[in-house]
Motif scaffolding. Sequence first.
Motif, PDB file in Angstrom:
ATOM      1  N   ARG A 410       0.830  -1.200   0.000  1.00 34.46           N
ATOM      2  CA  ARG A 410       0.000   0.000   0.000  1.00 34.46           C
ATOM      3  C   ARG A 410       0.867   1.254   0.000  1.00 34.46           C
ATOM      4  N   THR A 411       0.316   2.305  -0.608  1.00 33.38           N
ATOM      5  CA  THR A 411       0.987   3.603  -0.565  1.00 33.38           C
ATOM      6  C   THR A 411       0.728   4.212   0.812  1.00 33.38           C
ATOM      7  N   GLU A 412       1.408   5.298   1.095  1.00 32.97           N
ATOM      8  CA  GLU A 412       1.163   5.990   2.359  1.00 32.97           C
ATOM      9  C   GLU A 412      -0.310   6.385   2.473  1.00 32.97           C
ATOM     10  N   GLY A 413      -0.906   6.755   1.350  1.00 30.63           N
ATOM     11  CA  GLY A 413      -2.318   7.134   1.327  1.00 30.63           C
ATOM     12  C   GLY A 413      -3.254   5.940   1.338  1.00 30.63           C
ATOM     13  N   ASN A 414      -2.714   4.732   1.552  1.00 31.98           N
ATOM     14  CA  ASN A 414      -3.488   3.500   1.703  1.00 31.98           C
ATOM     15  C   ASN A 414      -4.053   2.947   0.398  1.00 31.98           C
ATOM     16  N   ARG A 415      -3.486   3.347  -0.751  1.00 32.74           N
ATOM     17  CA  ARG A 415      -3.929   2.760  -2.028  1.00 32.74           C
ATOM     18  C   ARG A 415      -3.210   1.429  -2.255  1.00 32.74           C
ATOM     19  N   LEU A 416      -3.980   0.434  -2.716  1.00 31.43           N
ATOM     20  CA  LEU A 416      -3.434  -0.896  -2.973  1.00 31.43           C
ATOM     21  C   LEU A 416      -2.661  -0.890  -4.289  1.00 31.43           C
ATOM     22  N   VAL A 417      -1.428  -1.394  -4.262  1.00 33.86           N
ATOM     23  CA  VAL A 417      -0.583  -1.412  -5.471  1.00 33.86           C
ATOM     24  C   VAL A 417      -0.030  -2.820  -5.694  1.00 33.86           C
ATOM     25  N   HIS A 418      -0.136  -3.314  -6.927  1.00 33.33           N
ATOM     26  CA  HIS A 418       0.530  -4.557  -7.323  1.00 33.33           C
ATOM     27  C   HIS A 418       1.690  -4.142  -8.199  1.00 33.33           C
ATOM     28  N   ALA A 419       2.880  -4.656  -7.899  1.00 32.75           N
ATOM     29  CA  ALA A 419       4.032  -4.182  -8.658  1.00 32.75           C
ATOM     30  C   ALA A 419       4.905  -5.316  -9.156  1.00 32.75           C
ATOM     31  N   ASP A 420       5.478  -5.089 -10.337  1.00 34.50           N
ATOM     32  CA  ASP A 420       6.483  -5.988 -10.891  1.00 34.50           C
ATOM     33  C   ASP A 420       7.785  -5.675 -10.156  1.00 34.50           C
ATOM     34  N   PRO A 421       8.313  -6.666  -9.392  1.00 33.50           N
ATOM     35  CA  PRO A 421       9.478  -6.368  -8.564  1.00 33.50           C
ATOM     36  C   PRO A 421      10.757  -6.191  -9.386  1.00 33.50           C
ATOM     37  N   GLY A 422      10.754  -6.661 -10.642  1.00 30.35           N
ATOM     38  CA  GLY A 422      11.898  -6.420 -11.509  1.00 30.35           C
ATOM     39  C   GLY A 422      13.069  -7.363 -11.267  1.00 30.35           C
ATOM     40  N   GLU A 423      13.137  -7.975 -10.134  1.00 31.34           N
ATOM     41  CA  GLU A 423      14.229  -8.908  -9.839  1.00 31.34           C
ATOM     42  C   GLU A 423      13.700  -9.873  -8.790  1.00 31.34           C
ATOM     43  N   ASN A 424      14.539 -10.748  -8.290  1.00 29.34           N
ATOM     44  CA  ASN A 424      14.129 -11.686  -7.257  1.00 29.34           C
ATOM     45  C   ASN A 424      13.499 -10.931  -6.079  1.00 29.34           C
ATOM     46  N   SER A 425      12.247 -11.244  -5.776  1.00 31.69           N
ATOM     47  CA  SER A 425      11.531 -10.473  -4.762  1.00 31.69           C
ATOM     48  C   SER A 425      11.599 -11.143  -3.391  1.00 31.69           C
ATOM     49  N   SER A 426      12.467 -12.160  -3.249  1.00 32.70           N
ATOM     50  CA  SER A 426      12.383 -13.005  -2.057  1.00 32.70           C
ATOM     51  C   SER A 426      12.492 -12.239  -0.737  1.00 32.70           C
ATOM     52  N   ASP A 427      13.311 -11.189  -0.688  1.00 35.12           N
ATOM     53  CA  ASP A 427      13.430 -10.521   0.613  1.00 35.12           C
ATOM     54  C   ASP A 427      12.733  -9.163   0.628  1.00 35.12           C
ATOM     55  N   MET A 428      11.751  -8.983  -0.261  1.00 37.64           N
ATOM     56  CA  MET A 428      11.115  -7.663  -0.336  1.00 37.64           C
ATOM     57  C   MET A 428       9.976  -7.464   0.673  1.00 37.64           C
ATOM     58  N   VAL A 429       9.385  -8.568   1.157  1.00 40.66           N
ATOM     59  CA  VAL A 429       8.260  -8.425   2.084  1.00 40.66           C
ATOM     60  C   VAL A 429       8.748  -7.710   3.356  1.00 40.66           C
ATOM     61  N   GLY A 430       8.013  -6.657   3.730  1.00 42.84           N
ATOM     62  CA  GLY A 430       8.425  -5.881   4.903  1.00 42.84           C
ATOM     63  C   GLY A 430       9.316  -4.694   4.551  1.00 42.84           C
ATOM     64  N   GLN A 431       9.659  -4.564   3.254  1.00 48.88           N
ATOM     65  CA  GLN A 431      10.503  -3.434   2.837  1.00 48.88           C
ATOM     66  C   GLN A 431       9.644  -2.359   2.169  1.00 48.88           C
ATOM     67  N   CYS A 432      10.109  -1.118   2.231  1.00 49.57           N
ATOM     68  CA  CYS A 432       9.477  -0.063   1.445  1.00 49.57           C
ATOM     69  C   CYS A 432      10.221   0.019   0.111  1.00 49.57           C
TER      70      CYS A 432
END
Length: 451
Positions: A410-432
Amino acid sequence: MKFMYVFTIGCQMNISDADLFYRLLAPLGYMPGDSPEASDLVIVNTCAIRAKAEDKAFSFIGRLQAIKARKPGFRVGVAGCVAQQEGAKILTRAPYVDFIFGTHAIWRLPEIVTLVVQEGRRIVDVDMANELPERDGSSDGFTGAVSDFVTIMRGCDNFCTYCVVPYVRGREMSRAPEAIVEEVSRKVRAGAREITLLGQNVNSYGKKEGLPDFSELLRRVADVEGLHRLRFATSHPKDLSDDLIHAFATIPKLCSHLHLPVQSGSSAVLSRMNRKYSREHYLERIDRLRDVCPEMALGTDIIVGFPGESPEDFMNTLSLVEKVRYDSLFAFAYSDRPNARAAGFTDKVPEKIKKERLKILLDLQDGITREKNEACVGRVEEILVEGKNIRTLAPGAIHDPVAGERVTGRTEGNRLVHADPGENSSDMVGQCIRVCIDRALGHSLWGTRVA
Ligand code: SAH
Ligand code: SF4
Ligand code: F3S
């Protein structure tokens, strides 16, 4: 091994309480089950806010009768606001229910379940208390969700004339700031990066108890190391102080997003609702918020068809929505509730008109949401990644631009976003991460990660 299943209806407070039920019963050996059928104990965690919510609870309770009939030792409990409101009366509608516990009996759940399971007792506990237990929720075994909730106060003293909450949740009571900071810290250690502080009217936090005020609490919670984002819900427009508005400019972790239920755009209706503010006061607060924080995303709740709502009153609601241009809006048809004063008001609006007004309001907001989402295209937004998944190509589709590995946040304004991570997303959960928004689709945005 024993399994339990909680079916929750209602607000965030109920969802958060359900989490507490699991944690309270874990020491008795209960693990979360996948379904009611696969569990030994089912708790229906109910909501009484509108007649529809109550009907939904009874229909779910009804479905459990068949399981109970074929599964020896299967136990059924009813919790939440309908349990508090109806108490033992639930047993006349559903005699196979084993235990009923109200909103102030939550912390007695382990004793209640022990009596029910070991002694075969039937328990109804809807006693109300004058204070909160010291450790309201602080225990181990948190879920580790990236975005989590912490209850800071319970109950409500506002008595809006349509509302059942003060009757089913009791008087307003705030938790000590130290206990709140401790629970936030534990949740952050378990993996949370965003915390939403919960209460029916958070702006009056601590007033009765003489505790530090809500802005001070926000500052203390924001100091917790490892926390990226802070939100809160819900605040009452009558208590939205300059100090709190200022907090949005001075606490960097506080997201520029505010849910500020207006309920109606007509001062006459607001007065009969006992909301204690006028249309003008509300709009002045919105202007002030946007002066301090021009990017502020705003959400609201609106009731249509409150007793005596005239066509002009409703037009005033529409014009307020057009003026504010909310980022999100929840609209409800007025529903009579037991005990609530408006149930006794005479000039009720016919169901058909309520439905028409609801549709007009929702259509208006749909247009605004669409325009606002489209305006995001091309912008770079920061999202907090909450999860990831693989979206498979629809059968027969030659090209699906949204297929592939996706992270969601989610964005700061609480909008839901689905994004192409562009690379291995394995450690992205919990990151901004920073995302360039490519497309607006219905109620979500789609984008690509940028450096
Ligand atoms: N404490 C929160 C709201 C809790 S209930 C607050 O004060 O804003 C969530 C929403 O349900 C309310 O904002 C209101 O819009 C709606 N609601 C409450 N009682 C209702 C009723 N009797 N009929 C229809 N909607 C109702
Ligand atoms: Fe209900 Fe009003 Fe209290 Fe909100 S502030 S919970 S609407 S009585
Ligand atoms: Fe419903 Fe109770 Fe929440 S009535 S909205 S579950 S406080």
